[in-house]
Design a protein around this motif. Structure first.
Motif, PDB file in Angstrom:
ATOM      1  N   LEU A 121       0.824  -1.201   0.000  1.00  0.00           N
ATOM      2  CA  LEU A 121       0.000   0.000   0.000  1.00  0.00           C
ATOM      3  C   LEU A 121       0.868   1.265   0.000  1.00  0.00           C
ATOM      4  O   LEU A 121       1.867   1.333   0.725  1.00  0.00           O
ATOM      5  CB  LEU A 121      -0.904  -0.006   1.240  1.00  0.00           C
ATOM      6  CG  LEU A 121      -2.217   0.756   1.096  1.00  0.00           C
ATOM      7  CD1 LEU A 121      -3.162   0.006   0.153  1.00  0.00           C
ATOM      8  CD2 LEU A 121      -2.878   0.957   2.443  1.00  0.00           C
ATOM      9  N   CYS A 122       0.459   2.224  -0.815  1.00  0.00           N
ATOM     10  CA  CYS A 122       1.173   3.505  -0.890  1.00  0.00           C
ATOM     11  C   CYS A 122       0.180   4.653  -0.827  1.00  0.00           C
ATOM     12  O   CYS A 122      -0.921   4.555  -1.357  1.00  0.00           O
ATOM     13  CB  CYS A 122       1.925   3.648  -2.216  1.00  0.00           C
ATOM     14  SG  CYS A 122       3.316   2.531  -2.368  1.00  0.00           S
ATOM     15  N   LYS A 123       0.574   5.732  -0.149  1.00  0.00           N
ATOM     16  CA  LYS A 123      -0.225   6.954  -0.181  1.00  0.00           C
ATOM     17  C   LYS A 123       0.718   8.135  -0.169  1.00  0.00           C
ATOM     18  O   LYS A 123       1.590   8.233   0.696  1.00  0.00           O
ATOM     19  CB  LYS A 123      -1.168   7.021   1.029  1.00  0.00           C
ATOM     20  CG  LYS A 123      -1.990   8.293   1.093  1.00  0.00           C
ATOM     21  CD  LYS A 123      -3.019   8.357  -0.031  1.00  0.00           C
ATOM     22  CE  LYS A 123      -3.618   9.752  -0.166  1.00  0.00           C
ATOM     23  NZ  LYS A 123      -4.529   9.839  -1.319  1.00  0.00           N
ATOM     24  N   ASN A 141      -6.434   5.782   7.892  1.00  0.00           N
ATOM     25  CA  ASN A 141      -7.401   6.507   7.068  1.00  0.00           C
ATOM     26  C   ASN A 141      -7.615   5.825   5.715  1.00  0.00           C
ATOM     27  O   ASN A 141      -8.714   5.860   5.179  1.00  0.00           O
ATOM     28  CB  ASN A 141      -6.964   7.963   6.872  1.00  0.00           C
ATOM     29  CG  ASN A 141      -7.199   8.782   8.125  1.00  0.00           C
ATOM     30  OD1 ASN A 141      -7.886   8.346   9.047  1.00  0.00           O
ATOM     31  ND2 ASN A 141      -6.613   9.964   8.165  1.00  0.00           N
ATOM     32  N   CYS A 142      -6.569   5.199   5.192  1.00  0.00           N
ATOM     33  CA  CYS A 142      -6.737   4.428   3.951  1.00  0.00           C
ATOM     34  C   CYS A 142      -7.617   3.211   4.221  1.00  0.00           C
ATOM     35  O   CYS A 142      -8.560   2.932   3.484  1.00  0.00           O
ATOM     36  CB  CYS A 142      -5.387   3.965   3.405  1.00  0.00           C
ATOM     37  SG  CYS A 142      -4.402   5.272   2.668  1.00  0.00           S
ATOM     38  N   LEU A 143      -7.314   2.507   5.309  1.00  0.00           N
ATOM     39  CA  LEU A 143      -8.055   1.278   5.617  1.00  0.00           C
ATOM     40  C   LEU A 143      -9.527   1.553   5.911  1.00  0.00           C
ATOM     41  O   LEU A 143     -10.377   0.711   5.677  1.00  0.00           O
ATOM     42  CB  LEU A 143      -7.446   0.570   6.830  1.00  0.00           C
ATOM     43  CG  LEU A 143      -6.220  -0.292   6.571  1.00  0.00           C
ATOM     44  CD1 LEU A 143      -5.751  -0.922   7.875  1.00  0.00           C
ATOM     45  CD2 LEU A 143      -6.524  -1.384   5.551  1.00  0.00           C
ATOM     46  N   THR A 144      -9.803   2.748   6.469  1.00  0.00           N
ATOM     47  CA  THR A 144     -11.188   3.060   6.807  1.00  0.00           C
ATOM     48  C   THR A 144     -11.880   3.815   5.680  1.00  0.00           C
ATOM     49  O   THR A 144     -12.940   4.391   5.879  1.00  0.00           O
ATOM     50  CB  THR A 144     -11.258   3.883   8.102  1.00  0.00           C
ATOM     51  OG1 THR A 144     -10.401   5.013   7.969  1.00  0.00           O
ATOM     52  CG2 THR A 144     -10.829   3.077   9.306  1.00  0.00           C
ATOM     53  N   ALA A 186      -5.576  -3.541  -0.629  1.00  0.00           N
ATOM     54  CA  ALA A 186      -5.897  -3.978   0.723  1.00  0.00           C
ATOM     55  C   ALA A 186      -7.315  -4.515   0.714  1.00  0.00           C
ATOM     56  O   ALA A 186      -8.189  -3.981   0.021  1.00  0.00           O
ATOM     57  CB  ALA A 186      -5.774  -2.825   1.708  1.00  0.00           C
ATOM     58  N   THR A 187      -7.523  -5.582   1.464  1.00  0.00           N
ATOM     59  CA  THR A 187      -8.888  -6.092   1.611  1.00  0.00           C
ATOM     60  C   THR A 187      -9.213  -6.165   3.093  1.00  0.00           C
ATOM     61  O   THR A 187      -8.353  -6.435   3.930  1.00  0.00           O
ATOM     62  CB  THR A 187      -9.057  -7.490   0.981  1.00  0.00           C
ATOM     63  OG1 THR A 187      -8.110  -8.367   1.599  1.00  0.00           O
ATOM     64  CG2 THR A 187      -8.840  -7.473  -0.521  1.00  0.00           C
ATOM     65  N   VAL A 188     -10.467  -5.886   3.397  1.00  0.00           N
ATOM     66  CA  VAL A 188     -10.982  -5.990   4.759  1.00  0.00           C
ATOM     67  C   VAL A 188     -12.173  -6.940   4.690  1.00  0.00           C
ATOM     68  O   VAL A 188     -13.136  -6.667   3.973  1.00  0.00           O
ATOM     69  CB  VAL A 188     -11.410  -4.608   5.299  1.00  0.00           C
ATOM     70  CG1 VAL A 188     -12.065  -4.742   6.671  1.00  0.00           C
ATOM     71  CG2 VAL A 188     -10.215  -3.667   5.374  1.00  0.00           C
ATOM     72  N   ALA A 189     -12.075  -8.055   5.385  1.00  0.00           N
ATOM     73  CA  ALA A 189     -13.107  -9.089   5.343  1.00  0.00           C
ATOM     74  C   ALA A 189     -13.443  -9.472   3.896  1.00  0.00           C
ATOM     75  O   ALA A 189     -14.596  -9.642   3.525  1.00  0.00           O
ATOM     76  CB  ALA A 189     -14.361  -8.623   6.081  1.00  0.00           C
ATOM     77  N   GLY A 190     -12.408  -9.542   3.079  1.00  0.00           N
ATOM     78  CA  GLY A 190     -12.592  -9.978   1.693  1.00  0.00           C
ATOM     79  C   GLY A 190     -13.063  -8.872   0.759  1.00  0.00           C
ATOM     80  O   GLY A 190     -13.181  -9.087  -0.446  1.00  0.00           O
ATOM     81  N   GLY A 206     -18.617  -1.825   1.244  1.00  0.00           N
ATOM     82  CA  GLY A 206     -18.507  -3.133   1.891  1.00  0.00           C
ATOM     83  C   GLY A 206     -17.455  -3.122   2.984  1.00  0.00           C
ATOM     84  O   GLY A 206     -17.619  -3.735   4.038  1.00  0.00           O
ATOM     85  N   VAL A 207     -16.355  -2.400   2.742  1.00  0.00           N
ATOM     86  CA  VAL A 207     -15.303  -2.274   3.754  1.00  0.00           C
ATOM     87  C   VAL A 207     -15.865  -1.578   4.992  1.00  0.00           C
ATOM     88  O   VAL A 207     -15.696  -2.045   6.123  1.00  0.00           O
ATOM     89  CB  VAL A 207     -14.081  -1.496   3.200  1.00  0.00           C
ATOM     90  CG1 VAL A 207     -13.110  -1.122   4.309  1.00  0.00           C
ATOM     91  CG2 VAL A 207     -13.368  -2.328   2.138  1.00  0.00           C
ATOM     92  N   ARG A 208     -16.581  -0.474   4.769  1.00  0.00           N
ATOM     93  CA  ARG A 208     -17.152   0.262   5.905  1.00  0.00           C
ATOM     94  C   ARG A 208     -18.141  -0.603   6.681  1.00  0.00           C
ATOM     95  O   ARG A 208     -18.257  -0.484   7.904  1.00  0.00           O
ATOM     96  CB  ARG A 208     -17.844   1.538   5.414  1.00  0.00           C
ATOM     97  CG  ARG A 208     -16.864   2.596   4.933  1.00  0.00           C
ATOM     98  CD  ARG A 208     -17.526   3.953   4.822  1.00  0.00           C
ATOM     99  NE  ARG A 208     -18.365   4.079   3.638  1.00  0.00           N
ATOM    100  CZ  ARG A 208     -17.927   4.474   2.448  1.00  0.00           C
ATOM    101  NH1 ARG A 208     -16.664   4.794   2.287  1.00  0.00           N
ATOM    102  NH2 ARG A 208     -18.736   4.565   1.418  1.00  0.00           N
ATOM    103  N   ALA A 209     -18.845  -1.484   5.956  1.00  0.00           N
ATOM    104  CA  ALA A 209     -19.828  -2.343   6.622  1.00  0.00           C
ATOM    105  C   ALA A 209     -19.147  -3.451   7.430  1.00  0.00           C
ATOM    106  O   ALA A 209     -19.808  -4.172   8.179  1.00  0.00           O
ATOM    107  CB  ALA A 209     -20.783  -2.932   5.583  1.00  0.00           C
TER     108      ALA A 209
END
Lengths: 326, 267
Positions: free
Chosen positions: A11-13, A49-52, A62-66, A75-78
């Protein structure tokens, strides 16, 4: 990683010429706590902040819960519960009203939201203050309510952004207990902190970042071993003497120069004897000498020193490959 | 301590309007719990109504041959709407920089509902205060003499005026570098619009040179329309002019808001 609930790859920002998050990779498994450690400005908050989904990354995935961060931000926020450094609760509403408000926004009916609010208030020891405006809560109570608000509906992932900054020791301990219970229940937890003891107490695995890059990752024990197990702090108030001592010691070990002292990693009595012998040989009288377990500062100085000279590094930090949790 | 085991299963997140209504409810709770806000948006205009009536009703009655409350009550309702701009803009300014707003941004909540919720809450508050002022103004003799449909039309126009005010509040909140600026932006123009309107005195009482400005002022057109819908009188032109003003300004604000709000949501 099949059981990785949070999976971050390269991941890059960037913000203009500054790269705030630089090629970061790691993962968090269900039921585990990963501590993200680093000083202010290291890139922790940008990464969070990227992850959220508050920021869009410039590179990597990046994946959060797939759910993919870019393809499915909703879907990430959920899938996320987030507790920030500054409690994100409404000060005008009561504790109970806050919980009901957020629960209803997430789709619970009025009676179910009220029932859930009651449960969470009991669980976090806030029942007595439930109907007082949050503006009258103490810092610890706000943090607990903030965490409770994140849990009004089940989420696979909890992100804790410096959850205990500014809390008294008792409130910290209560919050730690809550976090441990959530991990035991199977949540994947990413914790950012500036405190090594907090990471030590909670995290199964620690990722250290500085200048946006992962400079080390492993268990707390592994990281401390990289600094040599313990550190010897030699207090030398005189700057000229301090500089000379640093020069002498640097011939045989890693020295980090602090404001009024030198810090040298020592893994046993031989190392310690060596340090004292070098000082004595140079005719240097220390104002004080202390040996203690490494603090975050020590680990951090050692790691950044390693980072600056990768060839000298005994245990290369894997910042390019995602790793399984320990 | 069990964490998620007793948590209720997630239901599908509510739609945009349901979420907006919930956020609007929060806006209203903030309002009724703030004594200063209640005083500034409700108390002061009412005080003004009774003070002006006490001072001028005899003179106005002798000059115009009608009760002053006929135009003063609609004007005071519009003033309560105007005074909502500053207080709402400051509250929204603080809100969009708060932790709560950040939390909403990381939840599966429609970004637009944060805006619509604020506007819905403001509209309900403006209409609620309008109803209360209209009821209280019954004491000194304000009446709806044109039937139920006209009375309903009266509040529809108040709602349109309120929409314009809350739209302006949102733009001010999204544009101001810090809150005190908002009061500077809002106070003088709204005071000027109110003073240079036909609310306090009829158009004929102003110097002839500025009468066209007085007539075109949205507060004048709204007062004339509201008087027409309560006591009776010319309707078509003031109603159309008021609709044009309020819808036009609201649309312009919506355009500015759409551009600025995106920046706030994206961070």
């Amino acid at each position: 990683m099949s059981d990785a609930v949070i999976s971050i790859e390269r991941l890059c920002k960037r913000f203009g010429p500054t790269t705030a998050v630089d090629d970061v990779s790691f993962s968090v498994a269900a039921g585990s706590v990963v501590g993200l450690l680093g000083p202010n400005g290291a890139g922790k908050t940008t990464l969070i902040n990227c992850l959220t989904t508050l920021l869009t990354p410039d590179g990597g995935t990046a994946t959060v819960a797939g759910r993919d961060l870019r393809a499915d931000p909703h879907g990430v926020r959920a899938s996320l519960a987030v507790t920030g450094q500054f409690a994100a609760v409404d000060e005008t509403l009561t504790g109970r009203e806050n919980l009901v408000f957020f629960a209803r926004l997430l789709g619970l009916s009025k009676p179910r939201a009220a029932a859930r609010a009651g449960e969470l208030l009991d669980r976090f020891g806030l029942a007595e203050s439930a109907d007082r405006p949050v503006g009258q809560y103490s810092g610890g109570m706000r943090r607990k309510l903030d965490l409770a608000v994140g849990l009004v509906v089940p989420r696979p992932v909890l992100i804790l952004d410096e959850p205990t900054t500014g809390l008294d020791p008792r409130s910290r301990e209560t919050l730690w207990e809550a976090v441990r219970a959530l991990a035991a229940d199977g949540m994947a937890i990413l914790l950012t902190t500036q405190y090594l003891d907090e990471a030590d107490a909670l995290a199964d695995r620690i990722v250290v970042i500085d200048h946006g890059r992962v400079i080390a990752q492993g268990t707390a024990r592994e990281l401390k071993q990289q600094t040599g197990g313990s550190v010897c702090e030699v207090v030398l108030a005189d700057a000229a003497v301090r500089a000379r001592a640093a020069e002498l010691l640097a011939a045989s070990t890693t020295v980090s120069v602090r404001e009024d002292s030198l810090v040298v990693p020592v893994s046993g009595t031989d190392d310690l004897g060596g340090v004292l012998a070098v000082l004595k040989g140079g005719g240097i009288r220390a104002d004080d000498v202390a040996v203690h377990p490494p603090t975050l500062n020590d680990v951090f100085f050692a790691l950044t020193a390693d980072h600056a000279h990768p060839a000298d590094r005994a245990h290369p930090a894997g910042h390019s490959a995602p790793e399984a949790r320990a | 301590m069990t964490a998620t085991s007793t948590a209720p299963a997630p239901a599908p997140a509510p739609g945009l309007w349901a979420q907006s209504a919930l956020i609007g409810g929060r806006t209203l709770k903030h309002f009724v719990r703030s004594p200063m806000m209640l005083l500034s948006t409700f108390g002061f205009p009412l005080l003004q109504l009774f003070m002006l009536l006490a001072t001028f009703k005899i003179i106005v009655h002798d000059t115009l041959g009608e009760s002053y409350v006929v135009r003063l009550a609609p004007l005071v309702i519009l003033i309560t709407s105007f005074s909502a701009i500053g207080s709402s803009a400051i509250a929204f300014w603080v809100d969009i920089r708060s932790g709560v707003f950040n939390r909403l941004r990381v939840m599966p909540v429609h970004a637009l509902s944060m805006l619509l919720g604020r506007m819905l809450g403001d509209l309900v508050r403006i209409l609620g205060i309008a109803v209360l002022v209209a009821l209280i103004a019954q004491l000194p003799g304000f009446r709806f003499r044109q039937g139920v449909a006209a009375a309903a039309g009266f509040f529809v126009l108040v709602a349109l005026f309120g929409l314009m005010c809350t739209s302006l509040a949102v733009v001010a909140a999204l544009s101001a570098p810090y809150p005190p600026v908002i009061m500077r932006w809002v106070q003088m123009p709204t005071l000027a619009l109110t003073m240079l309107s036909t609310g306090y005195m009829p158009r004929e009482a102003f110097p002839s040179a500025i009468r066209p400005v007085i007539a075109a002022n949205p507060v004048s057109t709204a007062v004339e329309a509201l008087v027409g819908l309560s006591r009776g009188g010319p309707l078509l032109v003031p109603v159309l002019a008021t609709v044009a003003w309020t819808v036009g300004v609201s649309a312009l604000c919506a355009w500015v808001t759409a551009r600025r709000f995106r920046g706030f949501v994206a961070g």
